[in-house]
Every structure is written in structure tokens, then in C-alpha cells.
Design a protein around this motif. Structure first.
Motif, PDB file in Angstrom:
ATOM      1  N   THR A   1     -35.173 -71.354  58.914  1.00  0.00           N
ATOM      2  CA  THR A   1     -36.244 -71.979  59.324  1.00  0.00           C
ATOM      3  C   THR A   1     -36.013 -73.261  60.163  1.00  0.00           C
ATOM      4  OG1 THR A   1     -37.560 -71.032  57.748  1.00  0.00           O
ATOM      5  CG2 THR A   1     -38.492 -72.751  58.922  1.00  0.00           C
ATOM      6  N   VAL A   2     -35.144 -74.293  59.571  1.00  0.00           N
ATOM      7  CA  VAL A   2     -34.917 -75.250  60.063  1.00  0.00           C
ATOM      8  C   VAL A   2     -33.932 -75.320  61.399  1.00  0.00           C
ATOM      9  CG1 VAL A   2     -33.686 -77.555  60.020  1.00  0.00           C
ATOM     10  CG2 VAL A   2     -35.070 -76.674  58.130  1.00  0.00           C
ATOM     11  N   LEU A   3     -32.834 -74.292  61.419  1.00  0.00           N
ATOM     12  CA  LEU A   3     -32.192 -74.114  62.490  1.00  0.00           C
ATOM     13  C   LEU A   3     -32.869 -73.313  63.631  1.00  0.00           C
ATOM     14  CD1 LEU A   3     -29.077 -74.554  63.209  1.00  0.00           C
ATOM     15  CD2 LEU A   3     -28.923 -72.018  62.674  1.00  0.00           C
ATOM     16  N   ASP A   4     -34.214 -72.483  63.433  1.00  0.00           N
ATOM     17  CA  ASP A   4     -34.660 -72.047  64.477  1.00  0.00           C
ATOM     18  C   ASP A   4     -35.473 -73.176  65.259  1.00  0.00           C
ATOM     19  OD1 ASP A   4     -33.514 -69.734  64.127  1.00  0.00           O
ATOM     20  OD2 ASP A   4     -34.856 -68.754  62.865  1.00  0.00           O
ATOM     21  N   LYS A   5     -35.644 -74.219  64.791  1.00  0.00           N
ATOM     22  CA  LYS A   5     -36.898 -75.283  65.362  1.00  0.00           C
ATOM     23  C   LYS A   5     -35.954 -75.931  66.533  1.00  0.00           C
ATOM     24  CE  LYS A   5     -39.321 -76.096  61.192  1.00  0.00           C
ATOM     25  NZ  LYS A   5     -40.773 -75.858  61.642  1.00  0.00           N
ATOM     26  N   GLY A   6     -34.687 -76.077  66.838  1.00  0.00           N
ATOM     27  CA  GLY A   6     -34.233 -76.517  67.909  1.00  0.00           C
ATOM     28  C   GLY A   6     -34.348 -77.997  67.759  1.00  0.00           C
ATOM     29  N   LEU A   7     -33.697 -78.459  66.402  1.00  0.00           N
ATOM     30  CA  LEU A   7     -33.698 -79.933  66.229  1.00  0.00           C
ATOM     31  C   LEU A   7     -32.851 -80.774  67.032  1.00  0.00           C
ATOM     32  CD1 LEU A   7     -33.839 -79.450  62.516  1.00  0.00           C
ATOM     33  CD2 LEU A   7     -35.638 -79.789  63.951  1.00  0.00           C
ATOM     34  N   ASP A   8     -31.835 -80.064  67.765  1.00  0.00           N
ATOM     35  CA  ASP A   8     -30.903 -80.907  68.432  1.00  0.00           C
ATOM     36  C   ASP A   8     -31.425 -81.229  69.911  1.00  0.00           C
ATOM     37  OD1 ASP A   8     -31.039 -78.256  69.544  1.00  0.00           O
ATOM     38  OD2 ASP A   8     -28.721 -77.943  69.175  1.00  0.00           O
ATOM     39  N   SER A   9     -32.652 -80.899  70.342  1.00  0.00           N
ATOM     40  CA  SER A   9     -33.079 -81.093  71.539  1.00  0.00           C
ATOM     41  C   SER A   9     -33.365 -82.669  71.798  1.00  0.00           C
ATOM     42  CB  SER A   9     -34.535 -80.622  71.731  1.00  0.00           C
ATOM     43  OG  SER A   9     -35.100 -80.943  72.942  1.00  0.00           O
ATOM     44  N   GLY A  10     -32.669 -83.189  73.102  1.00  0.00           N
ATOM     45  CA  GLY A  10     -32.657 -84.496  73.310  1.00  0.00           C
ATOM     46  C   GLY A  10     -31.798 -85.387  72.552  1.00  0.00           C
ATOM     47  N   THR A  11     -30.833 -84.691  71.677  1.00  0.00           N
ATOM     48  CA  THR A  11     -29.674 -85.596  71.133  1.00  0.00           C
ATOM     49  C   THR A  11     -28.450 -85.319  71.698  1.00  0.00           C
ATOM     50  OG1 THR A  11     -29.423 -83.623  69.671  1.00  0.00           O
ATOM     51  CG2 THR A  11     -31.102 -85.214  68.972  1.00  0.00           C
ATOM     52  N   ALA A  12     -27.544 -86.232  71.121  1.00  0.00           N
ATOM     53  CA  ALA A  12     -26.129 -85.992  71.759  1.00  0.00           C
ATOM     54  C   ALA A  12     -25.246 -85.056  71.095  1.00  0.00           C
ATOM     55  CB  ALA A  12     -25.348 -87.635  71.923  1.00  0.00           C
ATOM     56  N   PHE A  13     -25.927 -84.196  70.207  1.00  0.00           N
ATOM     57  CA  PHE A  13     -25.053 -83.155  69.441  1.00  0.00           C
ATOM     58  C   PHE A  13     -25.466 -81.825  69.601  1.00  0.00           C
ATOM     59  CE2 PHE A  13     -24.731 -87.261  67.250  1.00  0.00           C
ATOM     60  CZ  PHE A  13     -23.387 -87.302  67.121  1.00  0.00           C
ATOM     61  N   GLU A  14     -25.005 -80.848  69.089  1.00  0.00           N
ATOM     62  CA  GLU A  14     -25.298 -79.588  69.149  1.00  0.00           C
ATOM     63  C   GLU A  14     -25.166 -79.158  67.880  1.00  0.00           C
ATOM     64  OE1 GLU A  14     -23.887 -75.003  71.018  1.00  0.00           O
ATOM     65  OE2 GLU A  14     -23.227 -77.002  71.819  1.00  0.00           O
ATOM     66  N   ILE A  15     -26.352 -78.606  67.348  1.00  0.00           N
ATOM     67  CA  ILE A  15     -26.236 -78.398  65.580  1.00  0.00           C
ATOM     68  C   ILE A  15     -25.693 -76.865  65.672  1.00  0.00           C
ATOM     69  CG2 ILE A  15     -27.676 -77.713  63.657  1.00  0.00           C
ATOM     70  CD1 ILE A  15     -29.567 -79.963  64.552  1.00  0.00           C
ATOM     71  N   LEU A  16     -24.699 -76.542  65.060  1.00  0.00           N
ATOM     72  CA  LEU A  16     -23.874 -75.364  64.910  1.00  0.00           C
ATOM     73  C   LEU A  16     -24.370 -74.714  63.571  1.00  0.00           C
ATOM     74  CD1 LEU A  16     -20.164 -76.339  65.712  1.00  0.00           C
ATOM     75  CD2 LEU A  16     -22.011 -75.428  67.402  1.00  0.00           C
ATOM     76  N   SER A  17     -24.586 -75.367  62.609  1.00  0.00           N
ATOM     77  CA  SER A  17     -25.051 -74.640  61.412  1.00  0.00           C
ATOM     78  C   SER A  17     -25.750 -75.697  60.362  1.00  0.00           C
ATOM     79  CB  SER A  17     -24.005 -73.919  60.440  1.00  0.00           C
ATOM     80  OG  SER A  17     -23.063 -74.850  59.968  1.00  0.00           O
ATOM     81  N   ILE A  18     -26.781 -75.170  59.512  1.00  0.00           N
ATOM     82  CA  ILE A  18     -27.383 -76.069  58.542  1.00  0.00           C
ATOM     83  C   ILE A  18     -27.154 -75.372  57.067  1.00  0.00           C
ATOM     84  CG2 ILE A  18     -29.560 -77.359  57.768  1.00  0.00           C
ATOM     85  CD1 ILE A  18     -30.391 -77.292  60.592  1.00  0.00           C
TER      86      ILE A  18
END
Length: 330
Positions: free
Chosen positions: A202-219
Motif C-alpha cells: 500500500t505504501v509503495l503504491d502511493k508514489g512517495l518518492d515524488s519530488g525527492t532526490a531518491f527513487e524508492i525501490l522497496s519498503i
């Protein structure tokens, strides 16, 4: 002897000139650059000195870049140094990016460095993702049970968004918010304990890395514990609050009753005072009536007899009533 003095003076002047020249121009650095394939002229080194640039901080990174096959102009390196950047770090980042087949230009690397970020660390994180561990996040399911969740977020640096992108604190805050939302939407805490991967998805599908300097690979959920029964505690607090409200209302009613009683007592006392005052005026009224001839002497004595008879009857009734009261008490 007289012809030797000018020679000595000339020799001293030449030695002083050479000393000043060698201290102003780093001959050793020039020789190192020359044999490394970096063409740096004497006038270039002199210009660096005049511009208050440390030649070693420019020439040494230039040598590394040349050996790594990078084509960098010495003017760009000097300009970045004068702008307050770390030339050595930028060159190391460009070399690391070249080895990892990451396309990054000198201008972007310099901009990242001037933005206050470690460009070499960013390239390394882009090649080798890092793990960010969140603190324990407390969330409450719909059944009122608190769940404590700790997550590990694997991120990779996004070179394109390093300038102006949010940092690790934003990632941690967004992941914590996602955990609270996911647990809060669960009907029971048991469902969260049975399927902790539900939080990750659920958290990974929210696109939390938008506007950040990182790309989330996994939670990944690292730890999950059951906390307090918040629902029961809230009900207890609500009951205690209702009890206090009821007590306050009862106290208010009691105070109003006491005030009403005091008011009635005051009215009774006022009425008694008026009766006493009226009784005090009776003899005066009788005297005035006798004087004015409104009543006769016989009328007055008849009234006195009636009052005496009334008092006697009251006394007799009280005497007869006392034994009955005693029998009732028995």
C-alpha cells in the motif's frame, strides 16, 4: 677584489629572483602535470596565484581526470573552485559515474556540489542503493488497538532530481504517514499482524518518492508490535469525563437547592417580621378605637375572653397530643 663585488651582487640577485620565482611557480607540480600528460603553462600557474587559487587543488584533479579519460578544461575546474565548490569531489564523482556507465555531465555534477549535496556519495548511492530505517511509527486500527511498525526503505539516488529534490527526512516522514494511513484503514489489528506485506504494498503504491532526490525501490516491514488498547483507554477517559460532568451538574443542582432554601428561609423570616410588626400595631389600633369610640369596653373584654379561650384550647390540644407522639415513637 673590486671586480668580484659586482659578480657577488649579481649572484645574490639571481638567487633571490630564482627563490621568489620557484616559490611563486610550483615547478614540482608543473613537472608532475607534464609527465602525466596535462599541459599546464607557467603563465596559467602564475594566473592561478594571482587569482588566489591554489594550483594543486586544480592540477591534481585535472591529472586524475586525464588519466581516467575525461576531457575537462582547466578553466571549468578553476571556475568551480572560485565559486566555492569542491573540485576534487566533483572529479571523483565523474570518474565513478563513468565507471558505472552513468551519464552525468560536469555542469550537473558542479551544480549538485554547489547545492550543498555530496555528488560523489550520490553517484555511489545510485550505483549501490542504501537502506533508510524509519523509527517506530505508532498507528491505531479501527478496533482501537495500537500497532507499532518499523520499516526499512531501500532507495537509489536520482541524479536528475538531486538539485531541488527533498532529502531522507521527507522519505521517512512520507513512509510514516503511509503506515499510519494503512493501519488506520484496517478493520482489525490482527489483519495487519497476519499480512504485514499489506503495509509495504500500500505504501509503495502511493508514489512517495515524488519530488525527492531518491527513487524508492522497496519498503520492507522490519518489526511490528502490538501496543496499547487505545479504544478502551478512550472509552475509559470518556466515562470519566461523563462522570465529572454528572458530578458537576449534581453539585450545581445542590447549590441551586441550597440557594432556594436560603431564599425561602429569608422570605419566611421576612413574613414573620411583618407579622410581629402587625401584632405590635394591634394594641395601638385598639387604643385608638376605644378612644375614638369605635368599640366599647364590653367589646374589648369579650375579645380578650375569646383570645384567652383560644389559648386554653391550644394548651389542652398540645397536652393531649404529647402521649400520642410518645406512643408513636415507641
Amino acid at each position: 677584489m673590486s671586480g668580484l663585488v659586482p659578480v657577488i651582487i649579481i649572484a645574490v640577485v639571481v638567487i633571490l629572483f630564482l627563490t621568489i620565482l620557484l616559490s611563486f611557480i610550483p615547478i614540482g607540480l608543473w613537472i608532475t602535470a607534464y609527465f602525466s600528460g596535462v599541459k599546464v603553462g607557467f603563465f596559467t600557474l602564475i594566473g592561478m596565484r594571482l587569482r588566489r587559487v591554489v594550483p594543486r587543488k586544480i592540477v591534481t584533479p585535472m591529472i586524475k581526470a586525464t588519466k581516467a579519460g575525461l576531457e575537462l578544461g582547466i578553466d571549468k575546474l578553476e571556475a568551480h573552485y572560485l565559486a566555492g565548490g569542491n573540485v576534487n569531489t566533483v572529479v571523483d564523482a565523474l570518474i565513478a559515474a563513468q565507471r558505472a556507465n552513468i551519464d552525468i555531465e560536469f555542469e550537473r555534477a558542479a551544480a549538485i556540489d554547489l547545492a550543498g549535496r555530496n555528488v560523489l556519495e550520490a553517484v555511489q548511492v545510485s550505483v549501490n542503493p542504501k537502506v533508510i530505517e524509519t523509527p517506530k511509527v505508532a498507528a491505531v486500527a479501527k478496533d482501537g488497538i495500537e500497532v507499532m511498525v518499523k520499516a526499512r526503505v531501500t532507495v537509489r539516488a536520482n541524479i536528475e532530481r538531486l538539485v531541488g529534490g527533498a532529502g531522507e527526512e521527507t522519505i521517512i516522514a512520507r513512509v510514516g504517514e503511509g503506515i499510519v494511513t494503512t493501519v488506520g484503514s484496517a478493520s482489525s489489528h490482527k489483519g495487519v499482524l497476519e499480512n504485514p506485506d499489506l503495509i509495504s504494498k500500500t505504501v509503495l503504491d502511493k508514489g512517495l518518492d515524488s519530488g525527492t532526490a531518491f527513487e524508492i525501490l522497496s519498503i520492507d516491514v522490519a518489526d511490528i508490535d502490538v501496543g496499547r488498547n487505545i479504544g478502551a483507554q478512550l472509552q475509559t477517559d470518556q466515562a470519566e469525563a461523563d462522570k465529572r460532568v454528572s458530578q458537576a451538574k449534581a453539585e450545581e443542582r445542590r447549590a441551586m437547592a441550597v440557594a432556594k432554601e436560603q431564599e425561602m428561609k429569608a422570605e419566611v423570616q421576612s413574613m414573620r417580621a411583618k407579622v410581629v410588626e402587625a401584632e405590635a400595631e394591634v394594641p395601638l389600633a385598639l387604643a385608638k378605637a376605644l378612644k375614638d369610640g369605635n368599640i366599647g369596653a364590653m367589646d374589648y373584654y369579650n375579645m380578650k375572653n375569646i383570645l384567652a379561650d383560644t389559648d386554653m384550647r391550644d394548651s389542652i390540644s398540645k397536652v393531649n397530643k404529647q402521649p400520642d407522639d410518645k406512643n408513636m415513637n415507641k
